[in-house]
Motif scaffolding. Sequence first.
Motif, PDB file in Angstrom:
ATOM      1  N   ALA A 147       0.829  -1.205   0.000  1.00 16.38           N
ATOM      2  CA  ALA A 147       0.000   0.000   0.000  1.00 16.38           C
ATOM      3  C   ALA A 147       0.862   1.253   0.000  1.00 16.38           C
ATOM      4  N   ALA A 148       1.961   1.241   0.761  1.00 13.19           N
ATOM      5  CA  ALA A 148       2.857   2.400   0.806  1.00 13.19           C
ATOM      6  C   ALA A 148       3.551   2.602  -0.540  1.00 13.19           C
ATOM      7  N   ALA A 149       3.962   1.524  -1.180  1.00 15.36           N
ATOM      8  CA  ALA A 149       4.587   1.644  -2.499  1.00 15.36           C
ATOM      9  C   ALA A 149       3.598   2.205  -3.510  1.00 15.36           C
ATOM     10  N   ALA A 150       2.349   1.750  -3.450  1.00 18.76           N
ATOM     11  CA  ALA A 150       1.321   2.266  -4.353  1.00 18.76           C
ATOM     12  C   ALA A 150       1.117   3.760  -4.131  1.00 18.76           C
ATOM     13  N   GLU A 151       1.133   4.181  -2.872  1.00 18.49           N
ATOM     14  CA  GLU A 151       0.971   5.597  -2.550  1.00 18.49           C
ATOM     15  C   GLU A 151       2.141   6.410  -3.114  1.00 18.49           C
ATOM     16  N   ARG A 152       3.361   5.915  -2.947  1.00 21.84           N
ATOM     17  CA  ARG A 152       4.531   6.635  -3.443  1.00 21.84           C
ATOM     18  C   ARG A 152       4.488   6.807  -4.948  1.00 21.84           C
ATOM     19  N   HIS A 153       3.954   5.803  -5.638  1.00 20.49           N
ATOM     20  CA  HIS A 153       3.922   5.854  -7.101  1.00 20.49           C
ATOM     21  C   HIS A 153       2.604   6.408  -7.632  1.00 20.49           C
ATOM     22  N   GLY A 154       1.706   6.766  -6.733  1.00 19.25           N
ATOM     23  CA  GLY A 154       0.449   7.367  -7.155  1.00 19.25           C
ATOM     24  C   GLY A 154      -0.398   6.460  -8.021  1.00 19.25           C
ATOM     25  N   THR A 155      -0.467   5.185  -7.654  1.00 19.38           N
ATOM     26  CA  THR A 155      -1.189   4.217  -8.469  1.00 19.38           C
ATOM     27  C   THR A 155      -1.991   3.288  -7.565  1.00 19.38           C
ATOM     28  N   THR A 156      -2.872   2.514  -8.183  1.00 21.10           N
ATOM     29  CA  THR A 156      -3.596   1.448  -7.484  1.00 21.10           C
ATOM     30  C   THR A 156      -3.024   0.120  -7.939  1.00 21.10           C
ATOM     31  N   VAL A 157      -2.720  -0.743  -6.983  1.00 19.78           N
ATOM     32  CA  VAL A 157      -2.068  -2.013  -7.282  1.00 19.78           C
ATOM     33  C   VAL A 157      -3.077  -3.154  -7.169  1.00 19.78           C
ATOM     34  N   ARG A 158      -3.107  -3.984  -8.173  1.00 18.00           N
ATOM     35  CA  ARG A 158      -3.927  -5.197  -8.142  1.00 18.00           C
ATOM     36  C   ARG A 158      -3.237  -6.228  -7.251  1.00 18.00           C
ATOM     37  N   VAL A 159      -3.993  -6.776  -6.291  1.00 14.86           N
ATOM     38  CA  VAL A 159      -3.411  -7.740  -5.366  1.00 14.86           C
ATOM     39  C   VAL A 159      -4.315  -8.963  -5.251  1.00 14.86           C
ATOM     40  N   ALA A 160      -3.696 -10.058  -4.840  1.00 17.39           N
ATOM     41  CA  ALA A 160      -4.421 -11.284  -4.509  1.00 17.39           C
ATOM     42  C   ALA A 160      -3.971 -11.723  -3.127  1.00 17.39           C
ATOM     43  N   LEU A 161      -4.790 -12.484  -2.455  1.00 22.83           N
ATOM     44  CA  LEU A 161      -4.441 -13.034  -1.154  1.00 22.83           C
ATOM     45  C   LEU A 161      -3.914 -14.454  -1.320  1.00 22.83           C
ATOM     46  N   ARG A 162      -2.699 -14.687  -0.844  1.00 24.19           N
ATOM     47  CA  ARG A 162      -2.242 -16.071  -0.766  1.00 24.19           C
ATOM     48  C   ARG A 162      -2.780 -16.670   0.528  1.00 24.19           C
ATOM     49  N   ILE A 163      -3.459 -17.793   0.385  1.00 30.35           N
ATOM     50  CA  ILE A 163      -4.086 -18.459   1.526  1.00 30.35           C
ATOM     51  C   ILE A 163      -3.348 -19.760   1.824  1.00 30.35           C
ATOM     52  N   VAL A 206      -8.211  -8.547  -6.281  1.00 26.97           N
ATOM     53  CA  VAL A 206      -8.765  -9.145  -7.499  1.00 26.97           C
ATOM     54  C   VAL A 206      -8.729 -10.663  -7.485  1.00 26.97           C
ATOM     55  N   GLY A 207      -7.995 -11.275  -6.512  1.00 28.13           N
ATOM     56  CA  GLY A 207      -7.894 -12.720  -6.655  1.00 28.13           C
ATOM     57  C   GLY A 207      -7.362 -13.464  -5.454  1.00 28.13           C
ATOM     58  N   LEU A 208      -7.159 -14.740  -5.696  1.00 28.92           N
ATOM     59  CA  LEU A 208      -6.675 -15.710  -4.716  1.00 28.92           C
ATOM     60  C   LEU A 208      -5.412 -16.355  -5.264  1.00 28.92           C
ATOM     61  N   HIS A 209      -4.480 -16.656  -4.355  1.00 28.26           N
ATOM     62  CA  HIS A 209      -3.325 -17.477  -4.693  1.00 28.26           C
ATOM     63  C   HIS A 209      -3.290 -18.639  -3.716  1.00 28.26           C
ATOM     64  N   ILE A 247      -7.633 -16.391 -10.328  1.00 26.87           N
ATOM     65  CA  ILE A 247      -7.542 -17.509  -9.385  1.00 26.87           C
ATOM     66  C   ILE A 247      -6.245 -18.239  -9.713  1.00 26.87           C
ATOM     67  N   ASP A 248      -5.213 -17.983  -8.919  1.00 25.79           N
ATOM     68  CA  ASP A 248      -3.900 -18.592  -9.142  1.00 25.79           C
ATOM     69  C   ASP A 248      -3.806 -19.847  -8.279  1.00 25.79           C
ATOM     70  N   LEU A 249      -3.807 -20.997  -8.933  1.00 28.79           N
ATOM     71  CA  LEU A 249      -3.790 -22.277  -8.226  1.00 28.79           C
ATOM     72  C   LEU A 249      -2.382 -22.828  -8.063  1.00 28.79           C
ATOM     73  N   GLY A 250      -1.388 -21.983  -8.323  1.00 28.86           N
ATOM     74  CA  GLY A 250      -0.001 -22.357  -8.075  1.00 28.86           C
ATOM     75  C   GLY A 250       0.553 -23.311  -9.117  1.00 28.86           C
ATOM     76  N   GLY A 251       1.684 -23.884  -8.773  1.00 24.29           N
ATOM     77  CA  GLY A 251       2.322 -24.880  -9.638  1.00 24.29           C
ATOM     78  C   GLY A 251       2.160 -26.246  -9.001  1.00 24.29           C
ATOM     79  N   GLY A 252       3.269 -26.792  -8.550  1.00 22.41           N
ATOM     80  CA  GLY A 252       3.203 -28.044  -7.815  1.00 22.41           C
ATOM     81  C   GLY A 252       3.201 -29.299  -8.661  1.00 22.41           C
ATOM     82  N   LEU A 253       3.211 -29.167  -9.987  1.00 20.91           N
ATOM     83  CA  LEU A 253       3.234 -30.350 -10.841  1.00 20.91           C
ATOM     84  C   LEU A 253       4.646 -30.929 -10.824  1.00 20.91           C
ATOM     85  N   GLY A 254       4.740 -32.226 -10.543  1.00 13.69           N
ATOM     86  CA  GLY A 254       6.045 -32.839 -10.353  1.00 13.69           C
ATOM     87  C   GLY A 254       6.573 -33.555 -11.572  1.00 13.69           C
ATOM     88  N   ILE A 255       7.849 -33.891 -11.495  1.00 17.15           N
ATOM     89  CA  ILE A 255       8.501 -34.710 -12.522  1.00 17.15           C
ATOM     90  C   ILE A 255       9.216 -35.858 -11.818  1.00 17.15           C
TER      91      ILE A 255
END
Length: 429
Positions: A147-163, A206-209, A247-255
């Motif tokens: 939020a502070a970085a967004a304020e310094r740059h005078g912009t709104t930042v799109r964020v998601a919550l990592r749960i 805007v989303g979930l991680h 909706i970011d469902l991550g990676g996690g696919l193995g080899i």
Amino acid sequence: MSQAAPDLATTLIAENFSRDATGVLHVGGLPLTDLARSYGTPLFVYDADGLRRAYRALRAAVAGFAEVDYSVKANPNPAVIHVFHEEGAGAEIASGAEFDAAVRAGVPPQRILFAGPGKSAADLDRVVGGGIGEIHLENREELFRVAAAAERHGTTVRVALRINPGATAQGGAMRMGGKPSPFGFDEEELSEAVAAVERQPRLHLVGLHLFAGTQGLKADTLLGQWAYGLELAAQIAKKTGRPLETIDLGGGLGIPYFSGDATLDLGALRDGLLPLIETLRRNPMLAGARVVLEPGRYLAGPAGVYVARVLAVKHSRGSRFVITDGGMHHHLAASGNLGQIVKRDFPVVAVSDLDGATPCTVSGPLCTPLDVLARAAPLPELSEGDLVAVLQSGAYGLTASPTGFLSHPMPAEVLVEGGRAAVIRARGD
């Protein structure tokens, strides 16, 4: 009489590389013996066609459900990132330097996602000023820094919550959910986290991680994690009162790295997506969201090999040791020292397929007993000057290793494409 199943190394070579009539291992159609002669050893070699095959296969498997981005941490070389960018991938980054690498590789900033539990104020300034597409919040302090970085740059930042999900979403070889964790907000505090973001005028939620585990080799485990992620996404959308955009469902696919590992069944993954697609379709708060998978290891790992030259072969009290110029300082994961509880051998092969094979220890040049690339690798009789190759080395290799330890020079990295080799990281001196 039925034939025995081929070992993992033989299977991986058949799927990703080739040997010529003399038995020499080729990557992208070029013999590793020639590449080692031209660029020295140790050496990382990546096959661009292999990177593209992996990306296209996964994208086809999840078509209609999710898009596929590339997790830069797996291999942050800009030339590797660029291959995936050409295929249509965005990038998931974990530092300001990875942001720069992705932009240098051609990825538009708005196609870049920033995750990681310890984002510094300097890195946040770097990416917010650079127009990053989305930042994934992992704790309250970080929320205020963004939020502070967004304020310094005078912009709104799109964020998601990592749960950090509950136990029902755990899975994979390395659990990253269902337990106390530095990663993300615990599922139990989801409501408070949403409210905290919504109170910040410079942040747009805007989303979930979700990233519940890594090195997943079973389709049903991944599908269960993704289904749980959609449930959490619906909860966030309900609390904000507006549809989610990501909706970011991550990676996690193995080899497969070790004997007995199964290859992830993309067909089973594709067949299991229908209920998830229906879940999205039925919920108007989710139906328009961009669902993202951001694997790294799965896309880059199989296309790379680490080549080392034999310096000596010795026998000690009944055991054979092959000592090479490559080791844990370049490939910590192969040594078993990158988080593995039980140290097991990556697939290691002789570059020239000589007759016969008996178990041996492949050790590196460092003065520590930890510097072992394989403990019981079935290799033919080798001598000074011969080459060995560690397969599955396209991800979590050089940049995941203690390259400064004992001050050995950095190896070169080479990308092979269209029958030509290009240095993408020069050999150190």
